[in-house]
Enzyme design. Structure first.
Site, PDB file in Angstrom:
ATOM      1  N   ARG A   1       1.651  14.372  12.740  1.00 31.86           N
ATOM      2  CA  ARG A   1       2.134  14.174  11.375  1.00 31.86           C
ATOM      3  C   ARG A   1       1.912  15.421  10.511  1.00 31.86           C
ATOM      4  NH1 ARG A   1       0.203   8.369   9.276  1.00 31.86           N
ATOM      5  NH2 ARG A   1      -1.857   9.129   9.712  1.00 31.86           N
TER       6      ARG A   1
ATOM      7  N   ARG B   1      -8.362  -0.683   4.740  1.00 32.83           N
ATOM      8  CA  ARG B   1      -7.510   0.358   4.172  1.00 32.83           C
ATOM      9  C   ARG B   1      -6.132  -0.191   3.809  1.00 32.83           C
ATOM     10  NH1 ARG B   1      -6.139   4.638   7.757  1.00 32.83           N
ATOM     11  NH2 ARG B   1      -5.096   5.372   5.877  1.00 32.83           N
TER      12      ARG B   1
ATOM     13  N   ASP C   1       5.102   0.744  11.984  1.00 36.39           N
ATOM     14  CA  ASP C   1       3.905   0.051  11.497  1.00 36.39           C
ATOM     15  C   ASP C   1       3.832  -1.404  11.952  1.00 36.39           C
ATOM     16  OD1 ASP C   1       2.914   2.277  10.295  1.00 36.39           O
ATOM     17  OD2 ASP C   1       3.274   1.637   8.242  1.00 36.39           O
TER      18      ASP C   1
ATOM     19  N   LYS D   1       0.832  -1.209   0.000  1.00 37.41           N
ATOM     20  CA  LYS D   1       0.000   0.000   0.000  1.00 37.41           C
ATOM     21  C   LYS D   1       0.866   1.258   0.000  1.00 37.41           C
ATOM     22  CE  LYS D   1      -1.739   1.765   3.871  1.00 37.41           C
ATOM     23  NZ  LYS D   1      -1.707   3.247   3.961  1.00 37.41           N
ATOM     24  N   ASN D   2       1.872   1.279   0.859  1.00 40.78           N
ATOM     25  CA  ASN D   2       2.673   2.492   1.023  1.00 40.78           C
ATOM     26  C   ASN D   2       3.603   2.761  -0.155  1.00 40.78           C
ATOM     27  OD1 ASN D   2       1.452   3.007   3.455  1.00 40.78           O
ATOM     28  ND2 ASN D   2       3.094   2.127   4.685  1.00 40.78           N
TER      29      ASN D   2
ATOM     30  N   CYS E   1      -5.303   7.961   9.791  1.00 38.68           N
ATOM     31  CA  CYS E   1      -5.331   7.381  11.133  1.00 38.68           C
ATOM     32  C   CYS E   1      -4.985   8.425  12.185  1.00 38.68           C
ATOM     33  CB  CYS E   1      -4.337   6.220  11.232  1.00 38.68           C
ATOM     34  SG  CYS E   1      -4.833   4.754  10.318  1.00 38.68           S
TER      35      CYS E   1
END
Length: 421
Positions: free
Chosen positions: A122, A398, A306, A22-23, A117
């Site tokens: 951030r 997600r 993560d 995903k990232n 999230c």
């Protein structure tokens, strides 16, 4: 809103395939905005965040085709607007990644301040400071970032803290800037490296990715390209930790062991027997209870934030006391409160969690609080006596493709049900 019902049972056994990361997929899809020619991306995971990005590109006027469920072809030539609206951006922080490409290729961008999230502040200030250093004019009005630049100029940009999305955004912007851009204290994550590979396939001149100094020589235009997204290291690690926490044997195929060195070291310390090949990783606990491990999250190549929540779940079931120190995000222990509901022994002291392991946990209704916390709750539920109900599982959708199907393939008793309103 769906929820999971998980019945704790025996150890997980079996093998599954990793999905695309995903990232890596999200910034690569945004990179399509840099060219007037199509970008063909394969190994794209089927995730909510990917679909949100697809909707965002379509809303801007891009042509998006999906020849197969895991492929996407994006043509940004017909783009009609440089606006990323709040209704799409609010659910996914990675939407900020359209900012750099739009300013570089179209001269302007109007991007809503992002959501995602709730794991910490951030801020996007490093993105904006970098674009300003490259000559962009930035205004913040009405919850939007408005950025303008007739032509970006190369610059030396020093990040005062390591930022993955900041590195990606400015690296993309620099591909079309005039002259050389040097990014110092750049993020070294594999996903940053994969984005650089894609950009290079599109004609960008980039060197140094994977180190703290990335150099980009701007070019006049980028062209059509094909790129396959690298495997998801966090998904891979999550299933390996689940295997270890349940005293089982789990093998993940179509992955890359080189991306998970820090996680594999901790799984070995937990008592797991690790086997790797060019494209697989296997952990085998040989039926033994894991040993508690200490974790200190750090930017890559350190232990990934993560994977922190998943390792906390393992420590809840381990022999001994494990200490986890979270140094990346200030609000990333929300899952601890849900694990306590399952009977875990966790003490939080600022950015440090002290976990005393138990043989088994006890089922209870719990709630997912963010993407990676969701995976930790599934892991804990698999080793809890009784049926655990996990609410708000849209967080998992997600970032984990077919999470219930993959866990079921490993022998888990997991079921998705629609929640009655």
């Amino acid at each position: 809103m769906d929820k999971f019902i998980i019945a704790g049972n025996g150890p997980l056994h079996g093998e599954i395939d990793a999905s695309g990361a995903k990232n890596a997929a999200l910034p690569i899809l945004c990179a399509s905005l840099l060219s007037d020619e199509p970008l063909h991306v394969s190994n794209v995971p089927k995730l909510w965040d990917v679909n949100t990005t697809r909707k965002l590109l379509l809303q801007m006027g891009c042509a998006v085709e999906q020849p197969t469920p895991h492929e996407m072809v994006i043509d940004a030539k017909p783009i009609t607007t440089c606006v990323a609206p709040y209704e799409l951006v609010k659910t996914m922080r990675a939407s900020i990644l359209v900012l750099g490409p739009l300013v570089a290729a179209r001269g302007e961008a109007h991007v809503s301040l992002p959501g995602g999230c709730a794991i910490g502040a951030r801020p996007v200030n490093l993105h904006l400071m970098g674009l300003e250093a490259m000559g962009a004019e930035i205004k913040l009005e009405g919850g939007f970032i408005h950025a303008y630049a007739r032509k970006l100029k190369g610059a030396r940009i020093v990040f005062d803290t390591v930022t993955v999305t900041g590195t990606e955004n400015l690296m993309m912007a620099a591909t079309l800037a005039e002259g050389e851009t040097v990014l110092e204290n750049a993020a070294r994550e594999p996903e940053v490296v994969d984005l650089a590979r894609c950009l290079r396939a599109m004609g960008a001149r980039i060197s140094g990715e994977g180190t703290t100094t990335i150099r980009v020589q701007g070019v006049a235009a980028l062209h059509a390209a094909q790129h396959s997204v690298l495997p998801d290291r966090i998904e891979t690690g999550s299933y390996l930790v689940a295997g270890a926490a349940t005293r089982g044997r789990v093998r993940v195929n179509k992955t890359d062991p080189a991306m998970l060195d820090a996680v594999l070291v901790k799984l070995q310390q937990a008592g797991g027997k690790i086997a790797t090949g060019p494209d697989f990783i296997e952990v085998d606990m040989q039926g033994k209870r894991p040993l508690a491990v200490n974790i200190h999250t750090m930017p890559h190549p350190g232990f990934p934030t993560d994977m922190q929540a998943q390792m906390m779940a393992l420590n809840c079931l381990a022999e001994g006391v494990g200490v986890i120190k979270e140094t990346i995000f200030e609000n990333r222990f929300m899952h601890a409160q849900e694990l306590l509901r399952l009977g875990a022994d966790i003490r939080i002291e600022g950015n440090t969690a002290v976990i005393t392991g138990k043989e088994r946990l006890q089922a209870a209704p719990i709630m997912a609080t963010d993407l990676r916390a969701s995976a930790s709750l599934v892991i804990a539920a698999l080793a809890a006596d009784g049926e655990t109900f996990i609410d708000r599982i849209y967080h998992m959708d997600r970032g984990y493709e077919d999470i219930e199907g993959k866990f079921a393939a490993l022998g888990a008793r997991i079921k998705r049900v629609a929640k009655l309103m």
